[in-house]
Motif scaffolding. Structure first.
Motif, PDB file in Angstrom:
ATOM      1  N   THR A 196       0.844  -1.179   0.074  1.00  0.00           N
ATOM      2  CA  THR A 196      -0.004  -0.021   0.000  1.00  0.00           C
ATOM      3  C   THR A 196       0.882   1.322  -0.062  1.00  0.00           C
ATOM      4  O   THR A 196       2.070   1.048   0.463  1.00  0.00           O
ATOM      5  N   HIS A 229      -9.081   2.685  24.632  1.00  0.00           N
ATOM      6  CA  HIS A 229      -9.914   3.976  24.161  1.00  0.00           C
ATOM      7  C   HIS A 229     -10.660   4.502  25.286  1.00  0.00           C
ATOM      8  O   HIS A 229     -11.330   5.486  25.399  1.00  0.00           O
ATOM      9  N   ASP A 232      -8.169   7.834  18.071  1.00  0.00           N
ATOM     10  CA  ASP A 232      -9.288   7.484  17.002  1.00  0.00           C
ATOM     11  C   ASP A 232      -9.060   6.151  16.516  1.00  0.00           C
ATOM     12  O   ASP A 232      -7.938   5.640  16.476  1.00  0.00           O
ATOM     13  N   ASN A 233      -9.962   5.366  16.009  1.00  0.00           N
ATOM     14  CA  ASN A 233      -9.960   4.114  15.274  1.00  0.00           C
ATOM     15  C   ASN A 233      -9.025   4.511  14.106  1.00  0.00           C
ATOM     16  O   ASN A 233      -9.363   5.587  13.339  1.00  0.00           O
ATOM     17  N   ALA A 274      -5.968   5.296  14.058  1.00  0.00           N
ATOM     18  CA  ALA A 274      -5.000   6.473  13.957  1.00  0.00           C
ATOM     19  C   ALA A 274      -3.476   5.942  13.996  1.00  0.00           C
ATOM     20  O   ALA A 274      -2.464   6.797  13.928  1.00  0.00           O
ATOM     21  N   GLY A 275      -3.340   4.750  14.252  1.00  0.00           N
ATOM     22  CA  GLY A 275      -1.921   4.067  14.016  1.00  0.00           C
ATOM     23  C   GLY A 275      -1.428   3.396  15.289  1.00  0.00           C
ATOM     24  O   GLY A 275      -0.374   3.137  15.435  1.00  0.00           O
ATOM     25  N   SER A 325      -1.880   0.289  16.945  1.00  0.00           N
ATOM     26  CA  SER A 325      -1.670  -0.851  16.807  1.00  0.00           C
ATOM     27  C   SER A 325      -0.564  -1.020  15.810  1.00  0.00           C
ATOM     28  O   SER A 325       0.332  -2.049  15.880  1.00  0.00           O
ATOM     29  N   THR A 326      -0.399  -0.081  14.968  1.00  0.00           N
ATOM     30  CA  THR A 326       0.704  -0.256  14.101  1.00  0.00           C
ATOM     31  C   THR A 326       1.994   0.014  14.681  1.00  0.00           C
ATOM     32  O   THR A 326       2.979  -0.812  14.267  1.00  0.00           O
ATOM     33  N   GLU A 342      -5.148  -2.883  23.984  1.00  0.00           N
ATOM     34  CA  GLU A 342      -6.732  -3.133  24.077  1.00  0.00           C
ATOM     35  C   GLU A 342      -6.927  -4.584  24.552  1.00  0.00           C
ATOM     36  O   GLU A 342      -7.873  -5.211  24.303  1.00  0.00           O
ATOM     37  N   ALA A 365       0.353   4.525   7.382  1.00  0.00           N
ATOM     38  CA  ALA A 365      -0.405   4.454   8.486  1.00  0.00           C
ATOM     39  C   ALA A 365       0.213   5.060   9.741  1.00  0.00           C
ATOM     40  O   ALA A 365      -0.289   5.486  10.814  1.00  0.00           O
TER      41      ALA A 365
HETATM   42  N1  LIG Z   1      -2.896  -5.113   7.530  1.00  0.00           N
HETATM   43  C1  LIG Z   1      -2.963  -4.015   7.191  1.00  0.00           C
HETATM   44  N2  LIG Z   1      -2.636  -3.809   5.843  1.00  0.00           N
HETATM   45  C2  LIG Z   1      -2.807  -2.422   5.280  1.00  0.00           C
HETATM   46  N3  LIG Z   1      -3.367  -1.320   6.169  1.00  0.00           N
HETATM   47  C3  LIG Z   1      -3.475  -1.544   7.341  1.00  0.00           C
HETATM   48  C4  LIG Z   1      -3.497  -2.677   8.048  1.00  0.00           C
HETATM   49  N4  LIG Z   1      -3.695  -2.702   9.558  1.00  0.00           N
HETATM   50  C5  LIG Z   1      -3.960  -1.551   9.654  1.00  0.00           C
HETATM   51  N5  LIG Z   1      -4.000  -0.848   8.420  1.00  0.00           N
HETATM   52  C6  LIG Z   1      -4.398   0.680   8.323  1.00  0.00           C
HETATM   53  O1  LIG Z   1      -3.423   1.438   9.167  1.00  0.00           O
HETATM   54  C7  LIG Z   1      -3.916   2.449   9.571  1.00  0.00           C
HETATM   55  C8  LIG Z   1      -3.785   2.331  11.332  1.00  0.00           C
HETATM   56  O2  LIG Z   1      -4.329   1.264  11.523  1.00  0.00           O
HETATM   57  P1  LIG Z   1      -4.120   0.858  13.411  1.00  0.00           P
HETATM   58  O3  LIG Z   1      -4.545  -0.680  13.392  1.00  0.00           O
HETATM   59  O4  LIG Z   1      -2.755   1.053  13.620  1.00  0.00           O
HETATM   60  O5  LIG Z   1      -4.994   1.831  14.031  1.00  0.00           O
HETATM   61  P2  LIG Z   1      -5.481   1.835  15.573  1.00  0.00           P
HETATM   62  O6  LIG Z   1      -5.225   3.275  15.977  1.00  0.00           O
HETATM   63  O7  LIG Z   1      -4.846   0.650  16.343  1.00  0.00           O
HETATM   64  O8  LIG Z   1      -7.084   1.614  15.317  1.00  0.00           O
HETATM   65  P3  LIG Z   1      -8.111   0.835  16.576  1.00  0.00           P
HETATM   66  O9  LIG Z   1      -8.250   1.846  17.494  1.00  0.00           O
HETATM   67  O10 LIG Z   1      -9.306   0.845  15.625  1.00  0.00           O
HETATM   68  O11 LIG Z   1      -7.741  -0.470  16.844  1.00  0.00           O
HETATM   69  C9  LIG Z   1      -5.427   2.329   9.346  1.00  0.00           C
HETATM   70  O12 LIG Z   1      -5.607   3.286   8.210  1.00  0.00           O
HETATM   71  C10 LIG Z   1      -5.502   1.202   8.792  1.00  0.00           C
HETATM   72  O13 LIG Z   1      -6.467   1.055   7.598  1.00  0.00           O
END
Ligand SMILES: Nc1ncnc2c1ncn2[C@@H]1O[C@H](COP(=O)(O)OP(=O)(O)OP(=O)(O)O)[C@@H](O)[C@H]1O
Length: 598
Positions: free
Chosen positions: A355, A549, A378-379, A381-382, A384-385, A512, A359
């Protein structure tokens, strides 16, 4: 062409290597038995032809009878031996393959092979084909056997008249058509793999009992079955169309062979009429040519099977190469025994493989040694990444992560992972005993009851365990007749306890892990986790990261990091952030108001 043959030979050698490693003696017996069976039939035919000639010339029959008995003995001996060893040999090969696949896939440090479609397709293909690979040695034995049998038939035909050499050439035409069909099938299978993968996922989804409630509530069955019918069409129609074309090509090859057979019999009858061949020769040709036909079918089937098997072995070789290349990229440095300064994240950006969207964008962050840090936002937001990057599942697209000054990319990821522990939002329900499902968090101490009980206490999971009929020895999961069904929150407590098995992690990642637990319990739990972490942190400098959250439960963190659209929007303590009156303060006020209204 030469490269292709060398490649096939290499795959054959790998297959033999695998099967000999799994069951050396059984493999040898299976291969010898297959050859004995294949050679025995032409040998018996030859003996019968000789017997006819001997009787018609009143000559001694002992040699022919001895050859007939030897042929029968080889056939029955081969069948008995093959029947005795085949199943165990295949089971052992399957076990060996399962072990190799598990070692290879779990040895790959990242998760890109699950996320990039072309890699995921290849992985799905390997998983699916590995079941069939267990028959690989049997097909190899069969192929060797039919070649040996065809060789024996050929020698005998040529002994009647050299012109009968032509028959095997016709047989080669059949083999060629069969080879074309096999290759076309393999191409069709590869081209329809994405549809197959989706179909496989959907059929697993509808079979999974825990999905039943949603499927029924939303009345999804009609939509899903329509989608499955569509996917079946996408997958099967190209495969069927190839199968139809292959059948026509193969039938043409067979017709050519049958015409040749008729001509050969006519030719030998003429030789007998001219006194240049015996009655036994007619019997030999009449009986041998169908054997040649069968041998050709056998070789064709064997080649088809072998093409399939060797394509699987080629995939296995690709996986070995992929795992080895991933291994080469591994850092070599050891992780520190204790964190002195902490983790420094500088200029870090990240896009998921395949992609372009970032992220995470230019994240600069210091996670001090010994601190409890909360990630909020927020959901999407990055949060978990970043957790995933800290655990070494992905490499940053730009920027870096420094662990006490050493780039994380230079640290051996396997040793790094042994120094961290984690509780994820999409945790796994291990349907083992409760003690095992928790002990898995540190396999080296899995049977250490004190360690498991300590982890239970830290996760505040004692109430869950005490309600189980046999405590930690209770079987979990409703798939077992004696298994206990747990609620979502109870499973999550077990998963949380698992994350506390490692005694002194340098990094405890809790993404979480309490989403299914009620807010009050989560609040108390996080306070206790923070208190316990600060005790171990004094020894190891370990950092605890909590993703949540619920703002009220993370307010005790030493540092709160607010993520917004992949970037760090704010950092500070709860007091600093609320005083600043920024995004955190707004969201906190909003949540607090909602709770007060409750
Ligand atoms: N496996 C993946 N492949 C491609 N994009 C991803 C993947 N996992 C997450 N994303 C994208 O990365 C961005 C960050 O996602 P992430 O899961 O880090 O968010 P988050 O803050 O942990 O959200 P949440 O609170 O919903 O768990 C999002 O825009 C999501 O669409």
């Amino acid at each position: 062409m030469v490269a292709h043959v060398i490649d096939r030979l290499r795959s054959t050698a790998i297959l033999l290597g695998l099967t000999f490693r799994a069951a050396p003696l059984l493999t040898l017996v299976e291969l010898l038995a297959a050859v004995a069976i294949a050679v025995s039939v032409p040998l018996q035919t030859y003996a019968v032809a000789n017997l006819i000639d001997a009787i018609s010339h009143a000559a001694p029959v002992t040699g022919s009878i001895a050859a007939l008995v030897a042929g029968l003995a080889a056939m029955f001996g081969g069948l008995i031996a093959s029947g005795a060893v085949q199943a165990s040999m295949e089971d052992r090969l399957e076990g060996e393959l399962d072990r190799e696949l598990l070692t290879l896939t779990t040895g790959i440090p990242g998760t890109a092979h699950h996320e990039q479609p072309e890699l995921a397709d290849r992985m799905a293909e390997i998983r699916e084909q590995s079941r069939e690979l267990k028959y690989g040695t049997t097909s190899l034995g069969r192929a060797a056997a039919v070649f040996a049998g065809a060789g024996a038939v050929l020698v005998m035909l040529v002994a009647v008249h050299p012109l009968l050499w032509l028959l095997p050439i016709l047989a080669v035409v059949r083999l060629w058509t069969a080879g074309l069909a096999g290759a076309a099938t393999a191409r069709a299978v590869a081209a329809t793999m994405p549809a197959h993968r989706l179909l496989d996922r959907l059929s697993r989804l509808v079979r999974e009992p825990r999905h039943g409630i949603e499927l029924r509530t939303f009345g999804m069955s009609t939509m899903l079955s329509a989608r499955m019918v569509e996917l079946h069409r996408e997958r099967d129609e190209p495969r069927w169309s190839v199968a139809r074309r292959s059948a026509v090509v193969e039938a043409a090859g067979r017709v050519v062979f049958i015409v040749g057979y008729g001509l050969a019999i006519g030719f030998v009858i003429r030789l007998v009429a001219e006194g240049r061949a015996s009655a036994g020769d007619i019997a030999l040709v009449v009986l041998l040519v169908p054997q040649l036909d069968q041998a050709t079918s056998g070789i064709a089937d064997g080649l088809r099977q072998l093409t399939h098997v060797l394509a699987t072995v080629a995939n296995l070789r690709w996986l070995r190469g992929y795992a080895a290349r991933a291994g080469e990229r591994l850092g070599r440095s050891a992780p520190p025994n204790r964190l002195r300064d902490g983790i420094e994240i500088s200029g870090l950006s990240f896009a998921y493989p395949g992609t372009d969207a970032l992220a995470l964008r230019e994240v600069d962050l210091t996670l001090p040694a010994g601190a409890t840090v909360a990630f909020v936002g927020d959901n999407g937001a990055g949060k978990s990444t970043l957790v995933s990057l800290l655990a070494g599942f992905h490499q940053p697209t730009a920027g870096r992560i420094l662990v006490d000054g050493t780039p994380l990319a230079d640290i051996d990821v396997n040793r790094w992972r042994r120094r961290l522990s984690a509780g994820f939002q999409d945790f796994v329900d291990y349907e083992f005993t409760a003690g095992e499902a928790i002990g898995l968090g540190d396999p080296t101490r899995m049977s250490d009851v004190d360690a498991v009980e300590h982890a239970v206490a830290r996760a505040d999971a004692a109430t869950v365990v005490s309600r189980l009929p046999d405590g930690l020895d209770s079987q979990l999961g409703t798939r077992f007749s004696t298994g206990v069904g747990l609620s979502g929150g109870q499973w999550q407590r077990i998963a949380l306890a698992r994350s506390f098995m490692r005694p002194a992690p340098l990094l405890l990642l809790l993404d979480e892990p309490t989403a299914a637990i009620d807010p009050q319990s989560e609040h108390e739990l996080f306070d206790r986790i923070a208190a316990a972490s600060s005790v171990t942190a004094r020894r190891t400098g370990g950092i605890t990261i909590l993703v949540s959250h619920r703002f009220s439960t993370v307010r005790m963190a030493d540092l709160i990091v607010v993520f917004r659209d992949g970037a760090v929007a704010e950092t500070g303590t709860h007091r600093q952030l609320t005083d600043a009156g920024g995004y955190y303060a707004q969201l906190f006020a909003l949540q607090a108001k909602a709770y007060r209204a409750d």
